[in-house]
Design an enzyme around this catalytic site. Sequence first.
Site, mmCIF file in Angstrom:
data_model
loop_
_atom_site.group_PDB
_atom_site.id
_atom_site.type_symbol
_atom_site.label_atom_id
_atom_site.label_comp_id
_atom_site.label_asym_id
_atom_site.label_seq_id
_atom_site.Cartn_x
_atom_site.Cartn_y
_atom_site.Cartn_z
ATOM 1 N N ASP A 1 -2.356 -1.325 -3.816
ATOM 2 C CA ASP A 1 -2.895 0.018 -4.012
ATOM 3 C C ASP A 1 -1.683 0.935 -4.125
ATOM 4 O O ASP A 1 -1.067 1.293 -3.125
ATOM 5 C CB ASP A 1 -3.783 0.399 -2.822
ATOM 6 C CG ASP A 1 -4.299 1.826 -2.909
ATOM 7 O OD1 ASP A 1 -3.980 2.526 -3.896
ATOM 8 O OD2 ASP A 1 -5.022 2.253 -1.994
ATOM 9 N N HIS B 1 0.876 -1.169 0.000
ATOM 10 C CA HIS B 1 0.000 0.000 0.000
ATOM 11 C C HIS B 1 0.914 1.220 0.000
ATOM 12 O O HIS B 1 1.610 1.490 0.974
ATOM 13 C CB HIS B 1 -0.924 0.015 1.216
ATOM 14 C CG HIS B 1 -1.904 1.145 1.203
ATOM 15 N ND1 HIS B 1 -1.640 2.373 1.765
ATOM 16 C CD2 HIS B 1 -3.150 1.249 0.663
ATOM 17 C CE1 HIS B 1 -2.680 3.178 1.597
ATOM 18 N NE2 HIS B 1 -3.600 2.522 0.922
ATOM 19 N N ASN C 1 -1.777 3.950 -5.352
ATOM 20 C CA ASN C 1 -2.197 5.346 -5.254
ATOM 21 C C ASN C 1 -1.568 6.205 -6.345
ATOM 22 O O ASN C 1 -1.162 7.347 -6.112
ATOM 23 C CB ASN C 1 -1.876 5.902 -3.862
ATOM 24 C CG ASN C 1 -3.000 5.633 -2.880
ATOM 25 O OD1 ASN C 1 -4.162 5.931 -3.157
ATOM 26 N ND2 ASN C 1 -2.670 5.048 -1.739
ATOM 27 N N ASN D 1 -11.038 3.160 -8.083
ATOM 28 C CA ASN D 1 -11.474 3.927 -6.917
ATOM 29 C C ASN D 1 -12.574 4.876 -7.394
ATOM 30 O O ASN D 1 -12.384 5.607 -8.356
ATOM 31 C CB ASN D 1 -10.296 4.712 -6.333
ATOM 32 C CG ASN D 1 -10.647 5.446 -5.054
ATOM 33 O OD1 ASN D 1 -10.595 6.670 -5.004
ATOM 34 N ND2 ASN D 1 -11.002 4.729 -4.002
#
Length: 216
Positions: free
Chosen positions: A98, A60, A100, A158
């Site tokens: 993830d 993450h 991001n 997302n």
Amino acid sequence: ALREKHTVEYNSLAEMHIGDPSILRRLMKGNIGLIVILEELGSHGHHQRRSRQICVANTHIYWDPGYRDVKLWQTFMLLHQLNTHLQHRNLPLIITGDFNSEVDSAVYDFLANHSVKADHPIMKDPNTLKLMQYMQHIEHHIPIKSAYSTFEEPKFTNYTGHYTGTLDYIWYTHHLLKTLGVLEMPDEPQLKAYTALPSPQHPSDHLPLLSEFAFL
């Protein structure tokens, strides 16, 4: 069966590699990664062969869009740790997480193309330029590609009231594994039925990704 487990502590790695206190403070975000070596179980019938192993990594990456340099550094260190643990072992690899980071990000560029293009906007970012003295060459040599890119990256993973975009990926070593298929993503009208995520159908603000692989 689980054969090995290695935790990637980005804070600890920052403390080991970064000498500048201001850069170190910027990197201390508390994110982690996990690397495991798995071995298949079960009978092979009349054919005697060694049980196959596979490496799976999950992470993450820090969320804040204002910290693109931190995202890139964490991803760089994850690949560095994978190189360390897989050195001299020709194991199939799957990396999930993830990240991001969107498809046009430096993180995606680094993972997909083994380095960050010299003309990428992040290469003019003052924080990245300061960090590069500790990263040497921003490159890796693991032959990976995104499982969904074989077909098409999702339009979004997302979907919330204030943001819609693709942040999550599955990467794999394409010379040792073959993608058989991926989970079809829900379309926007399905998600809009409940305004945004999370919803009764999707309990997270991130949509699940799934890919089926075969050994080569």
